[in-house]
Enzyme design. Structure first.
Site, PDB file in Angstrom:
ATOM      1  N   HIS A   1      48.283 -26.204 -24.127  1.00 56.26           N
ATOM      2  CA  HIS A   1      47.756 -26.884 -22.955  1.00 56.26           C
ATOM      3  C   HIS A   1      48.841 -27.202 -21.937  1.00 56.26           C
ATOM      4  O   HIS A   1      48.548 -27.357 -20.752  1.00 56.26           O
ATOM      5  CB  HIS A   1      47.015 -28.144 -23.377  1.00 56.26           C
ATOM      6  CG  HIS A   1      45.656 -27.865 -23.929  1.00 56.26           C
ATOM      7  ND1 HIS A   1      44.589 -28.722 -23.764  1.00 56.26           N
ATOM      8  CD2 HIS A   1      45.169 -26.806 -24.630  1.00 56.26           C
ATOM      9  CE1 HIS A   1      43.517 -28.207 -24.347  1.00 56.26           C
ATOM     10  NE2 HIS A   1      43.852 -27.045 -24.884  1.00 56.26           N
TER      11      HIS A   1
ATOM     12  N   HIS B   1      43.106 -20.365 -32.687  1.00 57.42           N
ATOM     13  CA  HIS B   1      42.076 -21.022 -33.478  1.00 57.42           C
ATOM     14  C   HIS B   1      42.172 -20.677 -34.966  1.00 57.42           C
ATOM     15  O   HIS B   1      41.264 -20.994 -35.731  1.00 57.42           O
ATOM     16  CB  HIS B   1      40.690 -20.661 -32.944  1.00 57.42           C
ATOM     17  CG  HIS B   1      40.421 -21.235 -31.592  1.00 57.42           C
ATOM     18  ND1 HIS B   1      39.241 -21.028 -30.914  1.00 57.42           N
ATOM     19  CD2 HIS B   1      41.176 -22.025 -30.785  1.00 57.42           C
ATOM     20  CE1 HIS B   1      39.290 -21.653 -29.741  1.00 57.42           C
ATOM     21  NE2 HIS B   1      40.454 -22.259 -29.646  1.00 57.42           N
TER      22      HIS B   1
END
EC number: 1.11.1.21
Length: 747
Positions: free
Chosen positions: A113, A281
């Protein structure tokens, strides 16, 4: 702001909520304060704001202007540092317990992020400055509970101090997390220097978190809407996309459309995008233990919380009771170990839509056993996926890629390693800025240039080359414009462009309208001939690159123009640039550097709607210029007659081609009255106030220096009779700065 989710989690009131790529809190948006105008910007919002050129002032840097990060970093024991970070990852803290005993997933999300804010259109964002520590990023919905991740890193920062920047530490933590899980990364470079206040950046015009209306021009039809430039995310406060699907509608195919657009705006192709989602993920989980309202974000939290936000009232508020996004997904059976389990599960089951405990849309494996371990020893769960995970299977482009990786995990590992490396370093510029022992070989996306493999020219060579240039028949404006076109492609935001590489002679830059291709066809062959003649006759292995010669020729023209104005000056020149090849130049990647406008050349593309004076300040920001430097360059370039296409707009002098302060003197002349042109859009006519006779023409990029009070104050300094010499000196200094913006090797 309008509602962004047709199917948002149940909530105790009716305020808007939505969710983000992997994590994003189920919280109320902070309400903007309604107040009477308190600042000049409030009173006069259309006035160009030159204060953006003075952000990141050294006065705000507690380390002082003499601090040299590269010198401090050289003292770092990187192997000991790495061991400490990995030990931290695997040591759960009572105040914020680690999922499965590892912070790997949390740190990967933090690093991702930090880097994922990068966007190609203006080069802003990215992990290169440690911006995640400051508002608004530290309080974005998508960054919920990353405040805890950064606090977990504090013991490392405290121990190693100035030898490691926050920016490097935040980025490296994700790399170390991957390695702690058994993944072999492609490498890692240090060298990110911290900023000490928020980055100046337009994240969107929506005035509430999770809005989309402004960036899509008022339409939210996921099949037809177009995301405005330069934005890189679909939603205010999200890094990429809504993981529940566009506007919260759980449609994996529609979500794939948004994924492709947003990741593309971060310079990722389809394979890189799929690799990042699959790899990112593979470890960790999302958090949506319950449908509750968490507390305010860090910037809005009570002072006693000391910069921590999103306090959760459910249960213990952490560990198994954590609420971050409202989504509760664990992607694999081994969330702390690298594996191919993500794809094995994605393709091993059929998936049905369900709601998380937090009320968010997600998918659950149909007819599956509970094989997913609980992070804190609770009962096992059924496999789950985000809407955006299912996109990786059903999309007609992503699907074949990920299905191939299901059978060939080694291909996925390589793709992810390279994509992650690109993600972490996309805004760092050329490899010459990279520090540390783990730097990978140069990649095409880094805009590589060859190493210097010859002796550099000396002072006598420089003098001879200047003479050859000035005797070549090329004019001062031609030489100045060519050097400016080469160097002014630089973007300080992501350290791309600039004169090094001489890519002005290559596609796509050679064909850019702003660079006047027909003029380049006249100038570049002459300079190439001078280069060839010199290299053929030079002794001692000396050569001059075209990149160096373009800059040197411009500097020679500036010296001549100053001399013609009565000032003997020497423009500093540092050889050492090299010439890139077309094979080293990604045409599509470079295309985003093409200027919409360049006020320094009085150029704007036809139909440009943004005010030219605003675009001028934006260009100055990219070139890392102050307001005085911008002003000096405008005044000098106008008198040097360096406008695009030979335009006379702003050439307020009777002796074009001579470096003088005439632009400033004539701009301030009260004998001139300005009015919008009746014939040409975005042009102003200056007439003699007494006789009405035409005197000058100008654009807003010229007249802003008389209308804006801050810029006018600088203009008045340069227009003074006793500051003509100062103007010449300041112009030359600013010119050299632009020419050397990409010379990171000069220190």
């Amino acid at each position: 702001m309008t509602d962004t989710s047709d199917a948002r989690p149940p909530h105790s009131d009716d305020k808007t909520r939505s969710h983000s790529e992997s994590e994003n809190p189920a919280i109320d948006s902070p309400e903007p304060k309604v107040h009477a105008p308190l600042t000049n910007k409030d009173w006069w919002p259309e006035q160009v704001d030159v204060s953006v050129l003075h952000k990141q002032n050294e006065k705000g840097n507690p380390l002082g202007e003499d601090f040299d990060y590269a010198t401090e970093f050289a003292k770092l024991d990187v192997e000991a540092f790495k061991r400490d970070v990995i030990d931290l990852i695997n040591t759960s803290q009572d105040w914020w317990p680690a999922d499965y005993g590892s912070y790997a997933g949390l740190f990967i999300r933090m690093s991702w992020h930090a880097a994922g804010t990068y966007r190609i259109f203006d080069g802003r964002g990215g992990a290169g400055q440690g911006s995640q520590r400051f508002a608004p990023l530290n309080s974005w919905p998508d960054n919920a509970n990353l405040d805890k991740a950064r606090r977990l890193l504090w013991p490392i920062k405290r121990k190693y101090g100035n030898k490691i920047s926050w920016a490097d530490l935040i980025a490296y933590a994700g790399n170390a997390a991957l390695e702690s899980a058994g993944f072999q990364t492609f490498g890692f470079a240090f060298g990110r220097e911290d900023i000490w206040e928020p980055e100046e950046m337009l994240w969107g015009q929506e005035d509430t978190w999770l809005g989309t209306d402004k960036r899509y021009g008022g339409t939210n039809d996921s099949d037809t809407r177009e995301l405005a430039e330069p934005f890189g995310a679909t939603t205010m406060g999200l890094i990429y996309v809504n993981p529940e699907g566009p506007e919260g509608k759980p449609d994996p195919l529609a979500a794939a459309h948004d994924i492709r657009e947003t990741f593309g705006r971060m310079a990722m192709n389809d394979e890189e995008t799929a690799a990042l989602i699959v790899g990112g993920h593979t470890l960790g989980k999302t958090h949506g233990a319950a449908d509750v309202n968490v507390g305010p974000e860090p910037e809005g939290a009570p002072i006693e919380q000391q910069g921590l936000g999103w306090k959760c009232p459910f249960g213990t508020g952490n560990a198994g009771d954590t609420v971050t996004s409202g989504l509760e997904v664990v992607w694999t059976t081994t969330p702390t170990k690298w594996s191919n389990a993500y794809l094995e599960l994605l393709y091993g089951y059929e998936w049905e839509l369900t709601k998380s405990p937090g009320g968010a849309w997600q998918f659950e494996a149909k007819d599956a056993e509970a094989i997913i371990p609980d992070p804190f020893g609770g009962p096992p769960r059924k496999p789950t996926m985000l809407v955006t995970d299912v996109s990786m299977r059903v999309d007609p482009i992503y699907g074949p890629i990920t299905r191939r990786w299901l059978d060939h995990p080694e291909e996925m590992n390589e793709a992810f390693a390279k994509a992650w490396y690109k993600l972490m370093h996309r805004d760092m510029g050329p490899v010459s800025r990279y520090l540390g022992p783990w730097v990978a070989e140069p990649q095409l996306w880094q805009d590589p240039v060859p190493a210097v493999d010859h002796e550099l020219i000396d002072e006598s060579d420089i003098a001879a080359l200047k003479a050859a240039v000035l005797q070549s028949g090329l004019s001062v404006p031609q030489l100045v414009k060519t050097a400016w076109a080469s160097a002014s492609s630089f973007r300080g935001t992501d350290k791309r462009g600039g004169a090094n590489g001489a890519r002005l002679r290559l596609e796509p830059q050679r064909s850019w309208e702003a660079n006047e291709p027909s003029e380049l066809d006249k100038v570049l062959p002459v300079l190439e001939r001078i280069q060839q003649d010199f290299n053929a006759s030079a002794t001692g292995g000396k050569k001059v690159s075209l990149a160096d010669l373009i800059v040197l020729a411009g500097s020679a023209a500036v010296e001549k123009a100053a001399k013609d104005g009565g000032y003997e000056i020497s423009v500093h020149f540092a050889p050492g640039r090299t010439d890139a090849s077309q094979e080293q130049t990604d045409v599509d990647s470079f295309a985003v550097l093409e200027p919409r406008a360049d006020g320094f050349r009085n150029f704007a593309r036809p139909g440009e709607k943004t005010p030219l004076e605003q675009l001028l300040v934006d260009k100055a920001y990219f070139l890392d210029l102050t307001a005085p430097e911008m002003t000096a360059l405008i005044g000098g370039l106008r008198t040097l007659n360096a406008n695009h296409g030979g335009s006379k707009h702003g050439v307020f002098t009777e002796r074009p081609g001579v470096l003088s302060n005439d632009f400033f003197v004539n701009l301030l002349d009260m004998g001139t009255e300005w009015k919008p042109s009746e014939l040409t859009e975005n042009v102003y006519d200056g007439k003699d106030r007494a006789t009405g006779q035409p005197k000058w023409t100008a654009t807003a990029a010229d007249l802003v220096f008389g209308s804006n009070s801050v810029l006018r104050a600088v203009v008045e300094v340069y227009a003074q009779d006793d500051n003509q010499g100062k103007f010449v000196e300041d112009f030359v200094a600013a010119w050299v700065k632009v020419m050397n913006n990409d010379r990171f090797d000069l220190g």
